[in-house]
Design a protein around this motif. Structure first.
Motif, mmCIF file in Angstrom:
data_model
loop_
_atom_site.group_PDB
_atom_site.id
_atom_site.type_symbol
_atom_site.label_atom_id
_atom_site.label_comp_id
_atom_site.label_asym_id
_atom_site.label_seq_id
_atom_site.Cartn_x
_atom_site.Cartn_y
_atom_site.Cartn_z
ATOM 1 N N VAL A 153 0.867 -1.182 0.000
ATOM 2 C CA VAL A 153 0.000 0.000 0.000
ATOM 3 C C VAL A 153 0.901 1.228 0.000
ATOM 4 C CG1 VAL A 153 -0.146 0.060 2.536
ATOM 5 C CG2 VAL A 153 -1.971 1.119 1.171
ATOM 6 N N SER A 154 0.397 2.342 -0.546
ATOM 7 C CA SER A 154 1.179 3.579 -0.599
ATOM 8 C C SER A 154 0.333 4.747 -0.111
ATOM 9 C CB SER A 154 1.678 3.849 -2.020
ATOM 10 O OG SER A 154 2.543 2.824 -2.450
ATOM 11 N N VAL A 155 1.016 5.772 0.404
ATOM 12 C CA VAL A 155 0.346 6.936 0.992
ATOM 13 C C VAL A 155 0.663 8.172 0.151
ATOM 14 C CG1 VAL A 155 0.022 8.337 3.057
ATOM 15 C CG2 VAL A 155 0.600 5.900 3.267
ATOM 16 N N ALA A 156 -0.359 8.755 -0.437
ATOM 17 C CA ALA A 156 -0.154 9.933 -1.281
ATOM 18 C C ALA A 156 0.319 11.136 -0.471
ATOM 19 C CB ALA A 156 -1.451 10.269 -2.019
ATOM 20 N N ASP A 157 -0.251 11.335 0.698
ATOM 21 C CA ASP A 157 0.034 12.521 1.500
ATOM 22 C C ASP A 157 1.514 12.635 1.855
ATOM 23 O OD1 ASP A 157 -0.888 14.874 2.913
ATOM 24 O OD2 ASP A 157 -0.564 13.763 4.774
ATOM 25 N N THR A 158 2.173 11.503 2.063
ATOM 26 C CA THR A 158 3.584 11.509 2.447
ATOM 27 C C THR A 158 4.500 10.981 1.352
ATOM 28 O OG1 THR A 158 3.362 9.305 3.430
ATOM 29 C CG2 THR A 158 2.994 11.202 4.885
ATOM 30 N N GLY A 159 3.925 10.471 0.268
ATOM 31 C CA GLY A 159 4.743 9.898 -0.794
ATOM 32 C C GLY A 159 5.474 8.644 -0.347
ATOM 33 N N THR A 160 4.818 7.865 0.492
ATOM 34 C CA THR A 160 5.453 6.695 1.104
ATOM 35 C C THR A 160 4.917 5.394 0.513
ATOM 36 O OG1 THR A 160 5.754 7.898 3.178
ATOM 37 C CG2 THR A 160 5.897 5.492 3.278
ATOM 38 N N ILE A 161 5.829 4.487 0.180
ATOM 39 C CA ILE A 161 5.481 3.159 -0.315
ATOM 40 C C ILE A 161 5.795 2.155 0.785
ATOM 41 C CG2 ILE A 161 5.956 1.415 -2.085
ATOM 42 C CD1 ILE A 161 7.017 3.785 -3.820
ATOM 43 N N MET A 162 4.807 1.350 1.147
ATOM 44 C CA MET A 162 4.987 0.372 2.216
ATOM 45 C C MET A 162 5.239 -1.004 1.609
ATOM 46 S SD MET A 162 2.283 1.565 5.118
ATOM 47 C CE MET A 162 2.257 3.284 5.695
ATOM 48 N N LEU A 163 6.378 -1.568 1.979
ATOM 49 C CA LEU A 163 6.789 -2.872 1.469
ATOM 50 C C LEU A 163 6.586 -3.918 2.554
ATOM 51 C CD1 LEU A 163 10.163 -1.792 -0.186
ATOM 52 C CD2 LEU A 163 7.902 -1.885 -1.247
ATOM 53 N N VAL A 164 5.671 -4.845 2.313
ATOM 54 C CA VAL A 164 5.414 -5.944 3.234
ATOM 55 C C VAL A 164 4.608 -6.996 2.487
ATOM 56 C CG1 VAL A 164 3.355 -4.797 4.162
ATOM 57 C CG2 VAL A 164 4.434 -6.608 5.486
ATOM 58 N N GLY A 165 4.898 -8.254 2.738
ATOM 59 C CA GLY A 165 4.186 -9.316 2.033
ATOM 60 C C GLY A 165 5.041 -9.934 0.942
ATOM 61 N N GLY A 166 4.493 -10.950 0.280
ATOM 62 C CA GLY A 166 5.239 -11.749 -0.678
ATOM 63 C C GLY A 166 5.873 -10.982 -1.813
ATOM 64 N N GLU A 167 5.119 -10.093 -2.468
ATOM 65 C CA GLU A 167 5.660 -9.371 -3.621
ATOM 66 C C GLU A 167 6.688 -8.312 -3.225
ATOM 67 O OE1 GLU A 167 2.554 -7.781 -6.027
ATOM 68 O OE2 GLU A 167 2.177 -9.704 -7.037
ATOM 69 N N SER A 168 6.706 -7.925 -1.954
ATOM 70 C CA SER A 168 7.672 -6.924 -1.503
ATOM 71 C C SER A 168 9.016 -7.542 -1.162
ATOM 72 C CB SER A 168 7.128 -6.180 -0.273
ATOM 73 O OG SER A 168 5.954 -5.471 -0.589
ATOM 74 N N GLY A 169 9.027 -8.826 -0.843
ATOM 75 C CA GLY A 169 10.279 -9.509 -0.554
ATOM 76 C C GLY A 169 10.856 -9.182 0.814
ATOM 77 N N ARG A 170 12.040 -9.727 1.064
ATOM 78 C CA ARG A 170 12.738 -9.470 2.322
ATOM 79 C C ARG A 170 13.302 -8.051 2.352
ATOM 80 N NH1 ARG A 170 17.445 -12.158 3.470
ATOM 81 N NH2 ARG A 170 17.846 -12.553 1.261
ATOM 82 N N ARG A 171 13.450 -7.531 3.551
ATOM 83 C CA ARG A 171 13.977 -6.170 3.695
ATOM 84 C C ARG A 171 15.372 -6.036 3.094
ATOM 85 N NH1 ARG A 171 13.192 -3.475 9.391
ATOM 86 N NH2 ARG A 171 11.103 -3.318 8.500
ATOM 87 N N ALA A 172 16.222 -7.039 3.287
ATOM 88 C CA ALA A 172 17.597 -6.956 2.787
ATOM 89 C C ALA A 172 17.639 -6.782 1.276
ATOM 90 C CB ALA A 172 18.374 -8.211 3.194
ATOM 91 N N THR A 173 16.721 -7.437 0.564
ATOM 92 C CA THR A 173 16.759 -7.351 -0.898
ATOM 93 C C THR A 173 16.416 -5.963 -1.398
ATOM 94 O OG1 THR A 173 14.444 -8.074 -1.128
ATOM 95 C CG2 THR A 173 16.150 -9.789 -1.134
#
Length: 242
Positions: A153-173
């Motif tokens: 999910v992403s937030v327009a007000d802050t221009g933030t993209i949230m990475l979590v779940g299968g398609e987002s992958g591990r944080r290290a990647t």
């Protein structure tokens, strides 16, 4: 005696659930305590929880924020995701991607020849899959040219993209490679942070590690000189699929 880390985590989660008015849960689970207690008294929240903009205005605001953060933004139809990823990776030979990413997103990249080597010969291209029982080590991640992921999910007000779940992958990647190409579905862009958090809760993603990306990595910690790529990718391509 001081509480253990697990007990502290349970207490924090119980307080969150109580503040949200959520109850229930199996005995011994993180939510079991909340099921035995009434939600805390309602209190007035002064911040906005519901957006007022229309769908097109939300996307325009999101794009404006991303471009202000020096991200490169591309708007494409869903059918054009793969081709746009290939264009964004024109100078790349090797890419890492979560195992959950669709093959169709990466096929156009593999079909094209990579940049020429020092001898002028076109280079072969490679996609390394991370997850599904196979985790790529940090040393290997440090050698790949880019990472391709989806997003939650992403937030327009802050221009933030949230990475979590299968398609987002591990944080290290998403933090080690120098170039990140992230696909954001237009319907996953909301106006305000509370709406994004509510979606993560509804999709049961809120207890997983979440990486929040607002533009390419940059810092001015040292003598107020802006330096890119210190804490993550120095180049961010955002593909908005509509």
């Amino acid at each position: 005696m001081a509480s253990t880390g697990g007990d502290a985590r349970t207490e924090v989660l119980d307080r969150i659930r109580s503040s949200l008015g959520r109850t229930g849960g199996q005995a011994g689970s993180a939510s079991s305590v909340a099921s035995d207690t009434a939600p805390e008294a309602a209190f007035e929240r002064a911040y906005r929880v519901e957006g007022e903009l229309g769908r097109d205005e939300v996307l325009e605001l999101f794009i404006d924020r991303l471009e202000d953060y020096d991200a490169r933004v591309h708007r494409v139809p869903v059918s054009g995701i793969g081709e746009e990823i290939a264009r964004a990776l024109v100078d790349a030979r090797s890419v890492v991607a979560p195992a959950a990413i669709s093959d169709a997103w990466l096929e156009p990249f593999l079909e094209e020849e990579g940049p020429a080597d020092d001898g002028g010969r076109p280079g072969a291209r490679e996609v390394l899959r991370d997850g599904g029982g196979e985790s790529i080590d940090i040393d290997t991640l440090d050698t790949v040219d880019a990472v391709v992921t989806g997003s939650a999910v992403s937030v327009a007000d802050t221009g933030t993209i949230m990475l979590v779940g299968g398609e987002s992958g591990r944080r290290a990647t998403t933090l080690v490679p120098d170039h990140h190409v992230v696909v954001v579905r237009a319907e996953d862009v909301v106006e305000l942070v509370p709406a994004a958090i509510r979606r993560l809760v509804d999709e049961d993603l809120y207890t997983l590690p979440i990486t929040m990306v607002s533009g390419p990595s940059a810092t001015v910690d040292i003598e107020f000189v802006r330096v890119a790529g210190v804490h993550g990718p120095r180049t961010l391509d955002v593909i908005i699929a509509e």
